[in-house]
Design a protein around this motif. Sequence first.
Motif, PDB file in Angstrom:
ATOM      1  N   ARG A  32       0.831  -1.216   0.000  1.00 11.97           N
ATOM      2  CA  ARG A  32       0.000   0.000   0.000  1.00 11.97           C
ATOM      3  C   ARG A  32       0.856   1.254   0.000  1.00 11.97           C
ATOM      4  NH1 ARG A  32      -1.662   4.121   2.918  1.00 11.97           N
ATOM      5  NH2 ARG A  32      -0.451   3.516   4.779  1.00 11.97           N
ATOM      6  N   VAL A  33       1.850   1.314   0.900  1.00 12.79           N
ATOM      7  CA  VAL A  33       2.645   2.541   0.989  1.00 12.79           C
ATOM      8  C   VAL A  33       3.545   2.695  -0.233  1.00 12.79           C
ATOM      9  CG1 VAL A  33       2.518   2.652   3.513  1.00 12.79           C
ATOM     10  CG2 VAL A  33       4.450   1.447   2.436  1.00 12.79           C
ATOM     11  N   GLY A  34       3.966   1.586  -0.832  1.00 15.82           N
ATOM     12  CA  GLY A  34       4.762   1.675  -2.052  1.00 15.82           C
ATOM     13  C   GLY A  34       3.956   2.231  -3.212  1.00 15.82           C
ATOM     14  N   ARG A  35       2.738   1.729  -3.383  1.00 18.15           N
ATOM     15  CA  ARG A  35       1.865   2.264  -4.437  1.00 18.15           C
ATOM     16  C   ARG A  35       1.569   3.735  -4.198  1.00 18.15           C
ATOM     17  NH1 ARG A  35      -0.846  -2.736  -3.585  1.00 18.15           N
ATOM     18  NH2 ARG A  35      -2.368  -1.639  -2.293  1.00 18.15           N
ATOM     19  N   ALA A  36       1.340   4.087  -2.923  1.00 23.53           N
ATOM     20  CA  ALA A  36       1.010   5.477  -2.601  1.00 23.53           C
ATOM     21  C   ALA A  36       2.175   6.411  -2.906  1.00 23.53           C
ATOM     22  CB  ALA A  36       0.604   5.588  -1.133  1.00 23.53           C
ATOM     23  N   PHE A  37       3.407   5.949  -2.663  1.00 19.96           N
ATOM     24  CA  PHE A  37       4.556   6.807  -2.981  1.00 19.96           C
ATOM     25  C   PHE A  37       4.595   7.131  -4.469  1.00 19.96           C
ATOM     26  CE2 PHE A  37       8.846   7.284  -4.631  1.00 19.96           C
ATOM     27  CZ  PHE A  37       9.254   8.417  -3.940  1.00 19.96           C
ATOM     28  N   PHE A  38       4.413   6.125  -5.305  1.00 19.75           N
ATOM     29  CA  PHE A  38       4.497   6.359  -6.748  1.00 19.75           C
ATOM     30  C   PHE A  38       3.276   7.101  -7.297  1.00 19.75           C
ATOM     31  CE2 PHE A  38       7.977   3.320  -6.598  1.00 19.75           C
ATOM     32  CZ  PHE A  38       8.868   3.929  -7.475  1.00 19.75           C
ATOM     33  N   SER A  39       2.243   7.266  -6.469  1.00 23.88           N
ATOM     34  CA  SER A  39       1.094   8.080  -6.862  1.00 23.88           C
ATOM     35  C   SER A  39       1.279   9.555  -6.514  1.00 23.88           C
ATOM     36  CB  SER A  39      -0.179   7.549  -6.184  1.00 23.88           C
ATOM     37  OG  SER A  39      -0.468   6.236  -6.621  1.00 23.88           O
ATOM     38  N   LEU A  40       2.348   9.879  -5.792  1.00 20.23           N
ATOM     39  CA  LEU A  40       2.609  11.269  -5.421  1.00 20.23           C
ATOM     40  C   LEU A  40       2.938  12.103  -6.662  1.00 20.23           C
ATOM     41  CD1 LEU A  40       4.928  10.730  -2.310  1.00 20.23           C
ATOM     42  CD2 LEU A  40       2.524  11.442  -2.273  1.00 20.23           C
ATOM     43  N   PRO A  41       2.732  13.426  -6.602  1.00 19.53           N
ATOM     44  CA  PRO A  41       3.165  14.290  -7.701  1.00 19.53           C
ATOM     45  C   PRO A  41       4.665  14.182  -7.938  1.00 19.53           C
ATOM     46  CG  PRO A  41       1.766  15.490  -6.152  1.00 19.53           C
ATOM     47  CD  PRO A  41       2.080  14.173  -5.516  1.00 19.53           C
ATOM     48  N   ARG A  42       5.074  14.421  -9.175  1.00 14.99           N
ATOM     49  CA  ARG A  42       6.490  14.295  -9.517  1.00 14.99           C
ATOM     50  C   ARG A  42       7.367  15.146  -8.602  1.00 14.99           C
ATOM     51  NH1 ARG A  42       8.730  16.983 -14.811  1.00 14.99           N
ATOM     52  NH2 ARG A  42       9.211  18.614 -13.320  1.00 14.99           N
ATOM     53  N   GLU A  43       6.927  16.360  -8.290  1.00 12.41           N
ATOM     54  CA  GLU A  43       7.744  17.257  -7.472  1.00 12.41           C
ATOM     55  C   GLU A  43       8.002  16.655  -6.098  1.00 12.41           C
ATOM     56  OE1 GLU A  43       4.999  18.060  -9.096  1.00 12.41           O
ATOM     57  OE2 GLU A  43       5.870  19.248 -10.739  1.00 12.41           O
ATOM     58  N   GLU A  44       7.020  15.948  -5.537  1.00  4.13           N
ATOM     59  CA  GLU A  44       7.195  15.317  -4.236  1.00  4.13           C
ATOM     60  C   GLU A  44       8.185  14.153  -4.327  1.00  4.13           C
ATOM     61  OE1 GLU A  44       6.512  14.502  -0.112  1.00  4.13           O
ATOM     62  OE2 GLU A  44       6.184  16.262  -1.356  1.00  4.13           O
ATOM     63  N   LYS A  45       8.055  13.309  -5.354  1.00  2.00           N
ATOM     64  CA  LYS A  45       8.992  12.188  -5.511  1.00  2.00           C
ATOM     65  C   LYS A  45      10.413  12.704  -5.746  1.00  2.00           C
ATOM     66  CE  LYS A  45       6.736   9.883  -8.824  1.00  2.00           C
ATOM     67  NZ  LYS A  45       5.356  10.378  -8.993  1.00  2.00           N
ATOM     68  N   ASP A  46      10.524  13.806  -6.499  1.00  2.00           N
ATOM     69  CA  ASP A  46      11.851  14.344  -6.813  1.00  2.00           C
ATOM     70  C   ASP A  46      12.610  14.812  -5.577  1.00  2.00           C
ATOM     71  OD1 ASP A  46      11.783  13.796  -9.476  1.00  2.00           O
ATOM     72  OD2 ASP A  46      11.266  15.829 -10.129  1.00  2.00           O
ATOM     73  N   ARG A  47      11.908  15.073  -4.485  1.00  2.00           N
ATOM     74  CA  ARG A  47      12.587  15.468  -3.242  1.00  2.00           C
ATOM     75  C   ARG A  47      13.511  14.351  -2.759  1.00  2.00           C
ATOM     76  NH1 ARG A  47       8.153  17.080   1.015  1.00  2.00           N
ATOM     77  NH2 ARG A  47      10.039  17.213   2.287  1.00  2.00           N
ATOM     78  N   TYR A  48      13.254  13.137  -3.199  1.00  2.00           N
ATOM     79  CA  TYR A  48      14.022  11.979  -2.734  1.00  2.00           C
ATOM     80  C   TYR A  48      14.900  11.399  -3.844  1.00  2.00           C
ATOM     81  CZ  TYR A  48      10.425  12.454   0.780  1.00  2.00           C
ATOM     82  OH  TYR A  48       9.583  12.975   1.752  1.00  2.00           O
ATOM     83  N   ALA A  49      15.155  12.208  -4.874  1.00  2.00           N
ATOM     84  CA  ALA A  49      15.895  11.704  -6.033  1.00  2.00           C
ATOM     85  C   ALA A  49      17.308  11.278  -5.663  1.00  2.00           C
ATOM     86  CB  ALA A  49      15.942  12.765  -7.127  1.00  2.00           C
ATOM     87  N   MET A  50      17.754  10.157  -6.235  1.00  2.00           N
ATOM     88  CA  MET A  50      19.134   9.716  -6.076  1.00  2.00           C
ATOM     89  C   MET A  50      20.059  10.724  -6.745  1.00  2.00           C
ATOM     90  SD  MET A  50      18.670   5.704  -7.101  1.00  2.00           S
ATOM     91  CE  MET A  50      20.328   5.212  -6.659  1.00  2.00           C
ATOM     92  N   ASP A  51      21.255  10.834  -6.210  1.00  2.00           N
ATOM     93  CA  ASP A  51      22.266  11.709  -6.818  1.00  2.00           C
ATOM     94  C   ASP A  51      23.627  11.048  -6.641  1.00  2.00           C
ATOM     95  OD1 ASP A  51      23.740  13.722  -7.943  1.00  2.00           O
ATOM     96  OD2 ASP A  51      23.431  15.153  -6.300  1.00  2.00           O
ATOM     97  N   PRO A  52      23.918  10.025  -7.460  1.00  2.00           N
ATOM     98  CA  PRO A  52      25.181   9.281  -7.301  1.00  2.00           C
ATOM     99  C   PRO A  52      26.413  10.179  -7.360  1.00  2.00           C
ATOM    100  CG  PRO A  52      23.716   8.132  -8.796  1.00  2.00           C
ATOM    101  CD  PRO A  52      23.089   9.469  -8.535  1.00  2.00           C
ATOM    102  N   ALA A  53      26.342  11.275  -8.101  1.00  2.00           N
ATOM    103  CA  ALA A  53      27.501  12.169  -8.221  1.00  2.00           C
ATOM    104  C   ALA A  53      27.884  12.771  -6.877  1.00  2.00           C
ATOM    105  CB  ALA A  53      27.208  13.275  -9.233  1.00  2.00           C
ATOM    106  N   SER A  54      26.893  12.975  -6.015  1.00  2.00           N
ATOM    107  CA  SER A  54      27.168  13.538  -4.686  1.00  2.00           C
ATOM    108  C   SER A  54      27.287  12.457  -3.622  1.00  2.00           C
ATOM    109  CB  SER A  54      26.051  14.516  -4.300  1.00  2.00           C
ATOM    110  OG  SER A  54      24.833  13.813  -4.078  1.00  2.00           O
ATOM    111  N   GLY A  55      27.233  11.199  -4.052  1.00  2.00           N
ATOM    112  CA  GLY A  55      27.328  10.090  -3.111  1.00  2.00           C
ATOM    113  C   GLY A  55      25.989   9.618  -2.582  1.00  2.00           C
ATOM    114  N   ARG A  56      24.886  10.246  -3.000  1.00  2.00           N
ATOM    115  CA  ARG A  56      23.557   9.838  -2.542  1.00  2.00           C
ATOM    116  C   ARG A  56      23.047   8.704  -3.435  1.00  2.00           C
ATOM    117  NH1 ARG A  56      18.926  12.512   0.057  1.00  2.00           N
ATOM    118  NH2 ARG A  56      16.993  11.576  -0.699  1.00  2.00           N
TER     119      ARG A  56
END
Length: 332
Positions: free
Chosen positions: A84-108
């Motif tokens: 349920r919580v996994g489906r709900a995360f991917f239903s969030l607006p793009r801007e909300e998901k982007d807050r958690y974006a991976m950034d391998p260049a910075s080590g994230r």
Amino acid sequence: MGEVHRSVQELAASLGALPPEFVRPEHEQPAATTFPGGAAPDAPVIDLSEPRCGARVAAAAREWGLFQVVNHGVPSPVVAELQRVGRAFFSLPREEKDRYAMDPASGRIEGYGTRLQRDLEGKKTWNDFFFHVVAPPEKVDHGAWPRSPAGYREANEAYCCHVQRLARELLGHLSLGLGLEEGAMAEAFGGGDLVFLQKINLYPPCPQPELTLGVAPHTDMSTLTVLVPNEVQGLQVFKDGHWYDAKYVPDALIIHIGDQIEIFSNGAYKAVLHRTTVSKEKTRMSWPVFVEPPGELVVGPHPQLVSGESPAKYKARKYKEYQHCKINKLPM
């Protein structure tokens, strides 16, 4: 065209045809390479409440490298809440998901990502994902976990507790299946320091699923993988020169043997080569947990499994060195 979009999920909503960078070579296209039904063998389904289940686990690890388990002790409501919580995360607006974006260049390296990068052949796969460590506590960064939807942290922590218990049980069966002490395999992989990585895979509907893949063929680097699927068919296993569907079994968990168990067993158990197909009409999701040794731990064939008649087939090396070589496709 694909570079304009931040995710496959967005791309899927705007397409009528598959962009050429997603079209796999003919020898990888599911329509041309999937075993044509009928008498195709099914991967083993093992009831962990049965007395002889350990022998079946070991046999499946030798023959298939993959099996499904039922009566595994993970309560259905715990699995349902994880989903349920996994489906709900991917239903969030793009801007909300982007807050958690991976950034391998910075080590994230934890967070929200997509497969819109090209592989060595210049191809892409049809997959978005979220990825983070769930155990042990000292390696967990809750800042990388979504704060929305409500209950995300609680759902993942509850599920992880059950997976930790199940992983120990499976490692015990696999150890005994090699003629070793029950705890030998878990101890060799770090015991209480084993790392558990939770991933959520999202495979949106695809206009031409017969031409592409959600995940390209690979074996998992981990010791083993415990995977919750949804009801949409997609996981395929390579065995005896053919690609077979791993059929959906309600309430089952899918277990992949990973590279480290193959190495530890000196090749007695096989890491499963697998891939993921996608659907034209439905969204497929899966929730794998990768069970890994600590990065500094040296993994090699167990001494009792090496002899003059059966020499070591693999080098002993730190797990982080193995990861580096595999991710960067360097000689191992």
